[in-house]
Design a protein around this motif. Structure first.
Motif, mmCIF file in Angstrom:
data_model
loop_
_atom_site.group_PDB
_atom_site.id
_atom_site.type_symbol
_atom_site.label_atom_id
_atom_site.label_comp_id
_atom_site.label_asym_id
_atom_site.label_seq_id
_atom_site.Cartn_x
_atom_site.Cartn_y
_atom_site.Cartn_z
ATOM 1 N N THR A 77 5.002 13.320 2.743
ATOM 2 C CA THR A 77 5.432 12.030 3.268
ATOM 3 C C THR A 77 4.988 10.898 2.353
ATOM 4 O OG1 THR A 77 4.855 13.005 5.392
ATOM 5 C CG2 THR A 77 5.542 10.711 5.407
ATOM 6 N N LEU A 78 5.932 10.051 2.018
ATOM 7 C CA LEU A 78 5.599 8.863 1.229
ATOM 8 C C LEU A 78 5.691 7.656 2.158
ATOM 9 C CD1 LEU A 78 5.026 7.828 -1.706
ATOM 10 C CD2 LEU A 78 7.474 7.410 -1.892
ATOM 11 N N ILE A 79 4.604 6.903 2.246
ATOM 12 C CA ILE A 79 4.578 5.717 3.111
ATOM 13 C C ILE A 79 4.345 4.481 2.254
ATOM 14 C CG2 ILE A 79 3.449 4.584 5.075
ATOM 15 C CD1 ILE A 79 2.496 7.415 5.930
ATOM 16 N N LEU A 80 5.208 3.499 2.419
ATOM 17 C CA LEU A 80 5.093 2.247 1.675
ATOM 18 C C LEU A 80 4.970 1.116 2.686
ATOM 19 C CD1 LEU A 80 5.329 0.760 -1.098
ATOM 20 C CD2 LEU A 80 7.795 0.824 -0.813
ATOM 21 N N GLU A 81 3.827 0.454 2.703
ATOM 22 C CA GLU A 81 3.588 -0.620 3.667
ATOM 23 C C GLU A 81 3.385 -1.927 2.927
ATOM 24 O OE1 GLU A 81 0.913 1.250 7.125
ATOM 25 O OE2 GLU A 81 0.352 1.857 5.107
ATOM 26 N N ASP A 82 4.078 -2.973 3.369
ATOM 27 C CA ASP A 82 3.946 -4.260 2.694
ATOM 28 C C ASP A 82 3.920 -5.402 3.704
ATOM 29 O OD1 ASP A 82 4.100 -6.517 1.100
ATOM 30 O OD2 ASP A 82 5.459 -5.585 -0.339
ATOM 31 N N PRO A 83 2.765 -6.051 3.851
ATOM 32 C CA PRO A 83 2.654 -7.146 4.828
ATOM 33 C C PRO A 83 3.549 -8.337 4.489
ATOM 34 C CG PRO A 83 0.659 -6.991 3.493
ATOM 35 C CD PRO A 83 1.507 -5.797 3.148
ATOM 36 N N THR A 141 10.375 0.635 9.580
ATOM 37 C CA THR A 141 9.831 0.102 10.822
ATOM 38 C C THR A 141 9.085 -1.191 10.521
ATOM 39 O OG1 THR A 141 7.937 1.577 10.509
ATOM 40 C CG2 THR A 141 9.570 2.262 12.123
ATOM 41 N N GLU A 142 8.954 -2.025 11.548
ATOM 42 C CA GLU A 142 8.157 -3.239 11.373
ATOM 43 C C GLU A 142 6.697 -2.857 11.478
ATOM 44 O OE1 GLU A 142 8.769 -6.935 12.714
ATOM 45 O OE2 GLU A 142 10.722 -7.009 11.736
ATOM 46 N N LEU A 143 5.890 -3.451 10.661
ATOM 47 C CA LEU A 143 4.455 -3.206 10.767
ATOM 48 C C LEU A 143 3.942 -3.878 12.035
ATOM 49 C CD1 LEU A 143 3.239 -3.898 7.133
ATOM 50 C CD2 LEU A 143 2.895 -1.793 8.377
ATOM 51 N N THR A 144 3.096 -3.173 12.763
ATOM 52 C CA THR A 144 2.486 -3.804 13.926
ATOM 53 C C THR A 144 1.345 -4.699 13.456
ATOM 54 O OG1 THR A 144 0.852 -2.074 14.228
ATOM 55 C CG2 THR A 144 2.973 -1.768 15.328
ATOM 56 N N LYS A 145 0.926 -5.598 14.334
ATOM 57 C CA LYS A 145 -0.184 -6.497 14.007
ATOM 58 C C LYS A 145 -1.435 -5.717 13.627
ATOM 59 C CE LYS A 145 -1.002 -11.001 15.506
ATOM 60 N NZ LYS A 145 -1.353 -11.984 16.514
ATOM 61 N N GLU A 146 -1.647 -4.613 14.368
ATOM 62 C CA GLU A 146 -2.825 -3.782 14.105
ATOM 63 C C GLU A 146 -2.733 -3.166 12.714
ATOM 64 O OE1 GLU A 146 -5.621 -3.583 15.982
ATOM 65 O OE2 GLU A 146 -4.544 -5.224 16.958
ATOM 66 N N ILE A 186 -1.084 -4.287 10.167
ATOM 67 C CA ILE A 186 -1.245 -5.331 9.152
ATOM 68 C C ILE A 186 -2.725 -5.634 8.941
ATOM 69 C CG2 ILE A 186 -0.836 -7.772 8.624
ATOM 70 C CD1 ILE A 186 1.860 -7.455 10.095
ATOM 71 N N LYS A 187 -3.463 -5.680 10.055
ATOM 72 C CA LYS A 187 -4.896 -5.961 9.957
ATOM 73 C C LYS A 187 -5.616 -4.900 9.133
ATOM 74 C CE LYS A 187 -6.151 -8.923 13.781
ATOM 75 N NZ LYS A 187 -6.284 -8.891 15.227
ATOM 76 N N GLY A 188 -5.135 -3.645 9.218
ATOM 77 C CA GLY A 188 -5.779 -2.544 8.513
ATOM 78 C C GLY A 188 -5.435 -2.489 7.035
ATOM 79 N N LEU A 189 -4.471 -3.298 6.617
ATOM 80 C CA LEU A 189 -4.037 -3.247 5.221
ATOM 81 C C LEU A 189 -4.770 -4.261 4.372
ATOM 82 C CD1 LEU A 189 -0.147 -3.106 5.563
ATOM 83 C CD2 LEU A 189 -1.618 -1.248 4.808
ATOM 84 N N LYS A 190 -5.043 -3.859 3.149
ATOM 85 C CA LYS A 190 -5.565 -4.830 2.202
ATOM 86 C C LYS A 190 -4.383 -5.567 1.603
ATOM 87 C CE LYS A 190 -9.649 -2.244 0.896
ATOM 88 N NZ LYS A 190 -10.176 -1.296 -0.064
ATOM 89 N N THR A 191 -4.555 -6.827 1.317
ATOM 90 C CA THR A 191 -3.438 -7.577 0.743
ATOM 91 C C THR A 191 -3.603 -7.777 -0.751
ATOM 92 O OG1 THR A 191 -4.513 -9.680 1.138
ATOM 93 C CG2 THR A 191 -3.065 -8.854 2.865
ATOM 94 N N THR A 203 0.858 -1.183 0.000
ATOM 95 C CA THR A 203 0.000 0.000 0.000
ATOM 96 C C THR A 203 0.892 1.231 0.000
ATOM 97 O OG1 THR A 203 -1.749 -1.128 1.221
ATOM 98 C CG2 THR A 203 -1.769 1.272 1.296
ATOM 99 N N LEU A 204 0.637 2.138 -0.927
ATOM 100 C CA LEU A 204 1.447 3.348 -1.069
ATOM 101 C C LEU A 204 0.562 4.543 -0.719
ATOM 102 C CD1 LEU A 204 4.339 3.888 -2.131
ATOM 103 C CD2 LEU A 204 3.374 4.028 -4.415
#
Ligand code: ZN
Length: 197
Positions: free
Chosen positions: A148-154, A168-173, A175-180, A80-81
């Motif tokens: 700010t550019l945020i790149l999140e990848d479960p 940073t490591e993604l927290t469990k919370e 990760i739950k909020g991200l679509k895969t 997710t970008l």
């Protein structure tokens, strides 16, 4: 780089889907495989990058502006970008693609998406918003503004390569909020992976 032909999953044409794969070593990250699908019958096109090694869920944050437009970015389909200041977000889905680019390339993609949306909408409020966002993106490229550019990848298959990028490591919370972009049972698998650690 290798090329092969297979059947198209969209139009079912026999051996008309050109599959191109290429592997590349990304510094500090590992080996990735870029694949492109192109059907010569119906024109269906899809691109993705897959990281060959197993990775942990990850989140990168980088303040972007004129001085780091060249920072390299590997964005997998599962990531997710987000640019919160501009209200822009790309989530995994059938339409989302993986690619290797840089900050400027990401801004160009956002700009193109907003322009496409602008050409489709007749709503004045949406049109004004779109024009404003395009102006903002230009200001970021010109050096007048930073966002700010945020790149999140479960699955950890994405990276921003810049010395100022915060990892940073993604927290469990989180990760739950991200679509895969995959079926929901993948979430269970993710949780199981987390428990292993
Ligand atoms: Zn096809």
């Amino acid at each position: 780089m290798s090329k092969m032909f297979s059947d198209c999953p969209i139009c079912k044409a026999h051996q008309r889907m050109e599959v191109t794969t290429k592997t590349e070593k990304i510094p500090y990250f590992g080996e990735i495989m870029e694949s492109t699908l192109l059907c010569h019958e119906c024109g269906y096109k899809h691109a993705d990058t897959i990281c060959i090694e197993k990775k942990d869920p990850v989140k990168y944050t980088l303040l972007i502006g004129k001085d780091n437009l060249n920072a390299r970015i590997v964005k997998s389909q599962s990531s997710t970008l987000t640019i919160p200041e501009l209200g822009l977000k790309v989530e995994p889905g059938p339409q989302s693609q993986g690619y290797v680019s840089n900050v400027e390339g990401v801004l160009d993609r956002f700009e193109k998406a907003v322009k496409t949306a602008l050409s489709w909408t007749e709503d004045q409020q949406s049109q004004q918003n779109a024009v404003k966002i395009i102006g903002f993106i230009d200001e970021v490229k010109n050096g007048d503004k930073k966002v700010t550019l945020i790149l999140e990848d479960p699955f950890g298959h994405s990276i921003i390569i810049d010395e100022n990028a915060q990892k940073t490591e993604l927290t469990k919370e989180e990760i739950k909020g991200l679509k895969t972009g995959f079926l929901t049972f993948e979430n269970d698998e993710l949780e199981m992976n987390n428990k292993d650690k």
